[in-house]
Design a protein around this motif. Structure first.
Motif, mmCIF file in Angstrom:
data_model
loop_
_atom_site.group_PDB
_atom_site.id
_atom_site.type_symbol
_atom_site.label_atom_id
_atom_site.label_comp_id
_atom_site.label_asym_id
_atom_site.label_seq_id
_atom_site.Cartn_x
_atom_site.Cartn_y
_atom_site.Cartn_z
ATOM 1 N N PHE A 172 2.284 -4.047 -15.628
ATOM 2 C CA PHE A 172 1.129 -3.602 -14.718
ATOM 3 C C PHE A 172 0.987 -2.220 -14.461
ATOM 4 N N LEU A 173 2.118 -1.622 -14.192
ATOM 5 C CA LEU A 173 2.205 0.061 -13.851
ATOM 6 C C LEU A 173 1.736 0.485 -15.012
ATOM 7 N N ALA A 174 2.412 0.266 -16.293
ATOM 8 C CA ALA A 174 2.029 0.726 -17.447
ATOM 9 C C ALA A 174 0.408 0.808 -17.732
ATOM 10 N N ALA A 175 -0.141 -0.346 -17.416
ATOM 11 C CA ALA A 175 -1.558 -0.550 -17.549
ATOM 12 C C ALA A 175 -2.589 0.172 -16.632
ATOM 13 N N VAL A 176 -2.006 0.444 -15.446
ATOM 14 C CA VAL A 176 -2.728 1.154 -14.558
ATOM 15 C C VAL A 176 -2.642 2.663 -15.100
ATOM 16 N N ARG A 177 -1.304 3.269 -15.345
ATOM 17 C CA ARG A 177 -1.125 4.555 -15.988
ATOM 18 C C ARG A 177 -2.070 4.785 -17.024
ATOM 19 N N ALA A 178 -2.305 3.737 -18.067
ATOM 20 C CA ALA A 178 -3.312 4.102 -19.196
ATOM 21 C C ALA A 178 -4.807 4.224 -18.752
ATOM 22 N N LEU A 179 -4.986 3.689 -17.236
ATOM 23 C CA LEU A 179 -6.533 3.882 -17.047
ATOM 24 C C LEU A 179 -6.612 5.173 -16.323
ATOM 25 N N LEU A 180 -5.491 5.873 -16.190
ATOM 26 C CA LEU A 180 -5.629 7.316 -15.212
ATOM 27 C C LEU A 180 -5.828 8.149 -16.189
ATOM 28 N N ALA A 181 -6.788 9.248 -16.013
ATOM 29 C CA ALA A 181 -7.113 10.583 -16.626
ATOM 30 C C ALA A 181 -6.451 11.694 -15.990
ATOM 31 N N PRO A 182 -6.541 12.808 -16.534
ATOM 32 C CA PRO A 182 -5.770 13.874 -15.801
ATOM 33 C C PRO A 182 -6.836 14.097 -14.539
ATOM 34 N N GLY A 183 -6.081 14.237 -13.133
ATOM 35 C CA GLY A 183 -6.455 14.331 -12.261
ATOM 36 C C GLY A 183 -6.789 13.049 -11.250
ATOM 37 N N ASP A 184 -6.564 11.945 -12.010
ATOM 38 C CA ASP A 184 -6.674 10.816 -11.270
ATOM 39 C C ASP A 184 -5.385 10.358 -10.644
ATOM 40 N N ALA A 185 -5.167 9.318 -9.599
ATOM 41 C CA ALA A 185 -3.938 9.127 -8.869
ATOM 42 C C ALA A 185 -3.978 7.716 -8.732
ATOM 43 N N LEU A 186 -2.818 6.889 -8.230
ATOM 44 C CA LEU A 186 -2.552 5.527 -7.781
ATOM 45 C C LEU A 186 -2.302 5.627 -6.359
ATOM 46 N N LEU A 187 -2.709 4.917 -5.627
ATOM 47 C CA LEU A 187 -2.364 4.551 -4.107
ATOM 48 C C LEU A 187 -1.680 3.247 -4.069
ATOM 49 N N LEU A 188 -0.752 3.195 -3.575
ATOM 50 C CA LEU A 188 0.290 1.698 -3.825
ATOM 51 C C LEU A 188 0.869 1.457 -2.682
ATOM 52 N N GLY A 189 0.572 0.092 -2.067
ATOM 53 C CA GLY A 189 1.121 -0.200 -0.774
ATOM 54 C C GLY A 189 2.301 -1.102 -1.033
ATOM 55 N N THR A 190 3.454 -0.989 -0.545
ATOM 56 C CA THR A 190 4.736 -1.807 -0.810
ATOM 57 C C THR A 190 5.282 -1.845 0.564
ATOM 58 N N ASP A 191 5.724 -3.212 0.701
ATOM 59 C CA ASP A 191 6.729 -3.666 1.972
ATOM 60 C C ASP A 191 8.242 -3.201 1.476
ATOM 61 N N LEU A 192 9.012 -2.789 2.305
ATOM 62 C CA LEU A 192 10.279 -2.237 2.213
ATOM 63 C C LEU A 192 11.400 -3.029 2.671
ATOM 64 N N VAL A 193 12.485 -2.998 2.160
ATOM 65 C CA VAL A 193 13.577 -3.838 2.283
ATOM 66 C C VAL A 193 13.979 -3.637 3.721
ATOM 67 N N LYS A 194 14.314 -4.472 4.542
ATOM 68 C CA LYS A 194 14.740 -4.319 5.988
ATOM 69 C C LYS A 194 15.402 -5.406 6.676
ATOM 70 N N ASP A 195 15.864 -5.765 7.593
ATOM 71 C CA ASP A 195 16.401 -7.008 8.072
ATOM 72 C C ASP A 195 16.044 -8.131 7.434
ATOM 73 N N PRO A 196 16.745 -9.032 7.123
ATOM 74 C CA PRO A 196 16.323 -10.348 6.502
ATOM 75 C C PRO A 196 15.508 -11.173 7.540
ATOM 76 N N GLY A 197 16.144 -11.094 8.804
ATOM 77 C CA GLY A 197 15.632 -12.031 9.852
ATOM 78 C C GLY A 197 14.374 -11.737 10.151
ATOM 79 N N ARG A 198 13.829 -10.235 10.083
ATOM 80 C CA ARG A 198 12.335 -9.947 10.193
ATOM 81 C C ARG A 198 11.528 -10.395 8.965
ATOM 82 N N LEU A 199 12.312 -10.278 7.938
ATOM 83 C CA LEU A 199 11.469 -10.644 6.636
ATOM 84 C C LEU A 199 11.104 -12.203 6.619
ATOM 85 N N VAL A 200 11.897 -12.938 6.830
ATOM 86 C CA VAL A 200 11.822 -14.426 6.801
ATOM 87 C C VAL A 200 10.988 -14.683 8.037
#
Length: 335
Positions: A172-200
Motif C-alpha cells: 500500500f505505501l509503495a502504491a501511495v509513493r507511486a502517486l506522489l510527484a515532486p512536492g506532494d506529501a502523505l499525511l498518515l494517522g497511526t495509533d501507537l503502542v501503549k498499555d495493553p489494558g488501554r488498547l484492549v
C-alpha cells in the motif's frame, strides 16, 4: 463557483464480487478470517459512530485534536492545492485541513457512492470556492488519480493502515509513493503502542461487539447465509509479538455448528470455541513507522504526537524530494 462531480472507477457489481471472493477465501482458509471493510453497511457505520463517541475509544478524538492543532503548520509545510483523502467516509475529520490549505480541489476516495455524494455535495455547498471531485474507488487496489493542481496532499487517517498486515502495508505505501510527484506529501494517522489494558478496553465493549457481529449480518443479507449472531462471542485480544503488536478482533463460536451460504454453494463448519478473525488493528512505534515509510521511499517531514504519546500524525514526503532532516514534534498543546 466551483463544482461537485463524482467519477466511478469500480464496476457497479464490484462490491458484490469482492464480498463473494473475500467470504469464500476467508471462510475456507485456516484460520478463518474476514476483512474488516465488510463491517460498514449503513447499520455498521451507525455503530462505528457510536463507538467513536465512547470514552474508551480515543482514536477519533485524539486525531481530531491533532488536526485542529496542526492543520496550519501542515498547510504551511506542504502548500497543497489538492487534498486527496483515502477512505474519506463522511469527510468530517478533514474539515480542519480543508480550512487550512490553499486548496483548489478536494478529492475524496471511497467505495461508497452514497457516502461520497452526501459528503461531497454538502462540502461543495459550504465551500463554493472549492472544487470537489469524488472518486468511487478501492484504495487497496491500483487506481489512478485524475489530473488536479499540485502540489497534492494524500491523507490516510483513522489509523486505518493498521488494518493491513505488514506485507499489505508495504504494498500500500509503495502504491501511495507511486502517486506522489515532486512536492506532494502523505499525511498518515497511526495509533501507537501503549498499555495493553488501554488498547484492549478500546475494542472490548458491547457496542463494538455488535459492530463485530454485523459482518455476519452483511453476509446473511447479501449472500443468503444463515449465521446465528447469538452463536458467536465478540473477542478482543492484544498480540504482543514484536512482528505483530496489534489488537485482534475475533468472533468465537459458542458451539459446534455449520453455517450455510447458498450464494456460494458453501457450508462452513465451526468447532466449539473456534475463532473467526475479523480485524487486526496494528499499533506502531515511531522507529518502526519510520522504517516502513523509508522502505516505500518516503521520509518523515513532521511527526506530531498527542501528549500521552498515544496517537500520531506523520507528514511524509518522497525520499528524493525531502526538504531536510525529519522533525519530531510532541504536541504539548493538545489535551
Amino acid at each position: 463557483m466551483k463544482s461537485f462531480q463524482i467519477t466511478r472507477t469500480l464496476p457497479t457489481d464490484a462490491t458484490d464480487a469482492a464480498l463473494r471472493a473475500d467470504v469464500l477465501q476467508g471462510l475456507t482458509g485456516t484460520p478463518k478470517t474476514l476483512p474488516p471493510k465488510w463491517f460498514y453497511d449503513a447499520y455498521g457505520s451507525e455503530l462505528f459512530e457510536m463507538i467513536v463517541a465512547l470514552p474508551g475509544y480515543y482514536i477519533g478524538r485524539l486525531e481530531r485534536e491533532l488536526l485542529a492543532a496542526h492543520a496550519r503548520e501542515i498547510g504551511a509545510v506542504c502548500g497543497a492545492r489538492t487534498l486527496v483523502e483515502l477512505g474519506s467516509g463522511s469527510s468530517e475529520k478533514t474539515r480542519h485541513l480543508i480550512s487550512a490549505l490553499p486548496l483548489h480541489t478536494y478529492l475524496p476516495v471511497d467505495v461508497s457512492e452514497s457516502a461520497l455524494r452526501q459528503a461531497g455535495q454538502a462540502l461543495a455547498a459550504e465551500r463554493p470556492d472549492l472544487h470537489v471531485h469524488a472518486l468511487i474507488a478501492d484504495f487497496t487496489t491500483a487506481f489512478t488519480l485524475p489530473p488536479t493542481p499540485g502540489p497534492r496532499l494524500v491523507a490516510f487517517l483513522g489509523s486505518t493502515i493498521g488494518n493491513l498486515l505488514p506485507r499489505e502495508r508495504g504494498v500500500f505505501l509503495a502504491a501511495v509513493r507511486a502517486l506522489l510527484a515532486p512536492g506532494d506529501a502523505l499525511l498518515l494517522g497511526t495509533d501507537l503502542v501503549k498499555d495493553p489494558g488501554r488498547l484492549v478496553a478500546a475494542y472490548d465493549d458491547d457496542t463494538t461487539g455488535l459492530f463485530n457481529r454485523n459482518v455476519l449480518s452483511v453476509i446473511n443479507r447479501e449472500l443468503g447465509a444463515d449465521f446465528d449472531l447469538d452463536a458467536f462471542e465478540h473477542v478482543a485480544l492484544w498480540d504482543a509479538a514484536a512482528d505483530h503488536e496489534w489488537i485482534e478482533m475475533r468472533l468465537r463460536s459458542r458451539r459446534e455448528q455449520t453455517v450455510k451460504i447458498p450464494a456460494l454453494d458453501l457450508a462452513v463448519d465451526f468447532a466449539a470455541g473456534e475463532d473467526l478473525r475479523t480485524e487486526i488493528s496494528a499499533k506502531f512505534r515511531p522507529d518502526r513507522l519510520t522504517g516502513e515509510l523509508a522502505a516505500a521511499g518516503l521520509e518523515v517531514e513532521r511527526f506530531f504526537t498527542s501528549p500521552d504519546q498515544a496517537y500520531a500524525l506523520t507528514l511524509a514526503v518522497p525520499t528524493d524530494h525531502a526538504t531536510g532532516p525529519s522533525t519530531v514534534r510532541t504536541t504539548a498543546s493538545v489535551s
